[in-house]
Design a protein around this motif. Structure first.
Motif, PDB file in Angstrom:
ATOM      1  N   ALA A   1       0.815  -1.369  -0.055  1.00 13.15           N
ATOM      2  CA  ALA A   1      -0.035  -0.039   0.088  1.00 13.15           C
ATOM      3  C   ALA A   1       1.085   1.113   0.094  1.00 13.15           C
ATOM      4  N   GLY A   2       1.868   1.118   0.903  1.00 17.27           N
ATOM      5  CA  GLY A   2       2.762   2.448   0.834  1.00 17.27           C
ATOM      6  C   GLY A   2       3.434   2.854  -0.409  1.00 17.27           C
ATOM      7  N   LEU A   3       3.878   1.384  -1.108  1.00 24.01           N
ATOM      8  CA  LEU A   3       4.646   1.802  -2.558  1.00 24.01           C
ATOM      9  C   LEU A   3       3.664   2.190  -3.449  1.00 24.01           C
ATOM     10  N   LEU A   4       2.262   1.684  -3.559  1.00 20.64           N
ATOM     11  CA  LEU A   4       1.461   2.176  -4.636  1.00 20.64           C
ATOM     12  C   LEU A   4       1.073   3.484  -4.182  1.00 20.64           C
ATOM     13  N   SER A   5       0.795   3.867  -3.026  1.00 20.31           N
ATOM     14  CA  SER A   5       0.505   5.345  -2.721  1.00 20.31           C
ATOM     15  C   SER A   5       1.379   6.192  -3.356  1.00 20.31           C
ATOM     16  N   TRP A   6       2.597   5.914  -3.013  1.00 13.08           N
ATOM     17  CA  TRP A   6       3.820   7.084  -3.351  1.00 13.08           C
ATOM     18  C   TRP A   6       3.887   6.901  -4.899  1.00 13.08           C
ATOM     19  N   THR A   7       3.564   5.879  -5.613  1.00 13.79           N
ATOM     20  CA  THR A   7       3.498   5.691  -7.079  1.00 13.79           C
ATOM     21  C   THR A   7       2.579   6.397  -7.647  1.00 13.79           C
ATOM     22  N   CYS A   8       1.309   6.761  -7.012  1.00 14.55           N
ATOM     23  CA  CYS A   8       0.263   7.365  -7.517  1.00 14.55           C
ATOM     24  C   CYS A   8       0.583   8.808  -7.309  1.00 14.55           C
ATOM     25  N   TYR A   9       1.133   9.205  -6.076  1.00 19.46           N
ATOM     26  CA  TYR A   9       1.239  10.283  -5.814  1.00 19.46           C
ATOM     27  C   TYR A   9       2.207  11.108  -6.558  1.00 19.46           C
ATOM     28  N   LEU A  10       3.428  10.321  -6.913  1.00 24.00           N
ATOM     29  CA  LEU A  10       4.476  10.747  -7.929  1.00 24.00           C
ATOM     30  C   LEU A  10       4.071  10.923  -9.257  1.00 24.00           C
TER      31      LEU A  10
ATOM     32  N   LEU B   1      -2.292   7.017   4.315  1.00 30.85           N
ATOM     33  CA  LEU B   1      -3.499   7.900   4.601  1.00 30.85           C
ATOM     34  C   LEU B   1      -2.931   9.548   4.037  1.00 30.85           C
ATOM     35  N   LEU B   2      -1.754   9.951   4.304  1.00 27.55           N
ATOM     36  CA  LEU B   2      -1.444  11.161   3.916  1.00 27.55           C
ATOM     37  C   LEU B   2      -1.447  11.454   2.292  1.00 27.55           C
ATOM     38  N   LEU B   3      -1.124  10.298   1.690  1.00 30.27           N
ATOM     39  CA  LEU B   3      -0.949  10.683   0.274  1.00 30.27           C
ATOM     40  C   LEU B   3      -2.313  10.363  -0.557  1.00 30.27           C
ATOM     41  N   LEU B   4      -3.191   9.591  -0.250  1.00 32.57           N
ATOM     42  CA  LEU B   4      -4.326   9.020  -0.879  1.00 32.57           C
ATOM     43  C   LEU B   4      -5.610   9.679  -0.079  1.00 32.57           C
TER      44      LEU B   4
END
Length: 485
Positions: free
Chosen positions: A10-19, A79-82
């Protein structure tokens, strides 16, 4: 279920989507929508609605370890990114802080990581990830860097450093470790500890040192911090001595800031630690940064590692941790099997630890007391001595102690063993040959994880009593000497 790698994903996918959302949307807007949907379903909803995951520490009698900050750091990222609803995001952050408080409430005040330096990366290191996420997301309003325990948790990583890539690997840890140097450097900056800053800068080799394809927050931090840390030219601190009174962890070297000379590490504690080995009273000896007597470490994890048969594994039981076996009886697992009468003393010339390990054995071992004393002496002709003094309620036919070493031992004379440490010097160990006999055997290493530390083999030196004993005292003495010609 939120476990370590569900949270990591989840952390990796969240950063991927954010970036990369703009670029991904140009291919298909469904990708980031699907990421949000799956992360919400699999992570955010259960994180917010449930408190019974043991690692959260939010239900009675839940014992937390590295899973707590490791999972929380990735859930916080998601939480913070998505999460777009500010109230939901705020509630999630509040829950993460409550959970992290539980982690801090059970951590040793001395900052010692009883799981060892390998796990510090995802215990203290992941705690720092959480603190950084909270600090950055709140523009510095949420900060715990002045709290004493936060500083002590950080300092553990350089206190456990022997030299080069060697670390004191009590518990489930590897002797050879590549630390997250950028993370250590940034942690040191936050707590304003020059030694921790030096540890990070002194072990830094480039952004890839501290990056991981799956720990994207660390990777980004390492990339953006590369110019700053790369400009620093410092050596690791290599502290003169360490004593952590709650963890009962001791380490000492002959000279501050130098790998040269003898190094001693020893531990008390109990046999119910996280990632425990039955090793109360265990010790290791290094010379010039090279291993002499070692903690073998841990093999690749299997189902057996975390089963009731854990201590059947040869690297886990006390018989391979430089501890006595009394008529074949070894230490037992559990927090009630612990060191007692622990005393630490230190001055400019000596570092000394004394403890009683009698209570780490079952009653069938018939031990009234078993005192073990460790001394590193820095006077001319520096030395290490380990003295055992014991009293049994009945005579033992055989007392055996195994010593593990990567050096092929040499036996020049009765009562002496030489360890060639690989840099043109030897370490000489003296033992009382009138009481103890010595033999050795080669131990082939087939496990891929252990081979990374020790290569294809180790050697097991067995010291055995020459007759029945009900009481006794002996000393193992270590001195460094030039190579024999």
């Amino acid at each position: 279920m939120i476990d370590l790698f569900a949270a990591e994903t989840a952390g990796l996918l969240s950063w991927t989507c954010y970036l990369l959302k703009t670029r991904i949307d140009a291919v298909s807007p469904m990708v980031c929508k699907r990421i949000r949907f799956e992360v919400k379903r699999r992570i955010l909803d259960p994180y917010l609605s449930r408190s019974d995951f043991r690692w959260m520490g939010l239900v009675a009698d839940s014992r937390v370890n590295n899973w707590n900050p490791w999972c929380n750091s990735n859930c916080l990222s998601a939480l913070l990114l998505l999460e777009e609803d500010v109230d939901v995001r705020t509630e999630g952050v509040r829950k993460a802080m409550r959970s992290l408080d539980r982690f801090l409430s059970v951590y040793h005040e001395d900052g010692g990581c009883d799981e060892g330096p390998s796990y510090w990366n995802v215990a203290g290191g992941s705690l720092f990830d959480c603190l950084e996420l909270l600090f950055l997301a709140s523009d510095g309003a949420i900060t715990l860097y002045e709290e004493p325990i936060i500083g002590e948790i950080g300092r553990y990583i350089y206190r456990a450093h022997i030299g080069g890539s060697y670390f004191v690997n009590f518990g489930d840890g590897d002797a050879l470790l590549t630390p997250s140097s950028d993370l250590i450097y940034r942690y040191g900056k936050r707590i304003r500890d020059p030694k921790m800053i030096a540890m990070g800068a002194g072990t830094y080799k480039g952004p890839s040192d501290s990056s991981s394809w799956i720990a994207m927050f660390r990777t980004l931090s390492a990339i953006f911090n590369a110019a700053t840390i790369g400009a620093e030219h410092q050596a690791p601190p290599l502290v003169k001595e360490v004593w952590l009174p709650q963890t009962e962890f001791m380490a000492a070297r002959v000279q501050e800031g130098s790998e040269q000379g003898l190094f001693l590490a020893a531990k008390g504690g109990h046999n119910g630690e996280s990632h425990n080995h039955n090793d109360v009273g265990h010790f290791m000896v290094y010379a010039n940064g090279h291993p002499v007597l070692v903690d073998v470490g841990v093999e690749q994890y299997t189902a057996k590692t975390f089963s009731p048969q854990r201590y059947d594994i040869w690297t886990m039981h006390s018989g391979t941790h430089h501890l006595p076996e009394i008529d074949g009886i070894r230490q037992e697992a559990g927090s009630r099997f612990k060191a007692t009468e622990v005393q630490f003393r230190s001055d400019d010339c000596t570092t000394q630890l004394t403890l009683n390990i009698a209570d780490t054995y079952p009653q069938s071992a018939s031990i009234r007391h078993w005192y073990r004393e460790f001394i590193l002496n820095r006077n001319a002709g520096a030395s290490i001595t380990i003295t055992d003094q014991f009293d049994l309620t009945k005579a033992a036919d055989t007392i055996v102690m195994n010593l593990m070493t990567p050096c092929r031992p040499e036996f020049p004379e009765s009562g002496a063993i030489l360890f060639p440490v690989g840099d043109g010097t030897h370490v000489r160990m003296s033992y009382p040959s009138e009481i103890l006999g010595a033999t050795f055997a080669k131990v082939d290493i087939t496990d891929s994880r252990l081979r990374k530390s020790w290569g294809q083999s180790l050697y097991k030196i067995t010291l055995s009593s020459k007759g029945p004993l009900s009481e006794g005292k002996w000393t193992l003495a270590f001195e460094q000497s030039p190579v024999l010609t």
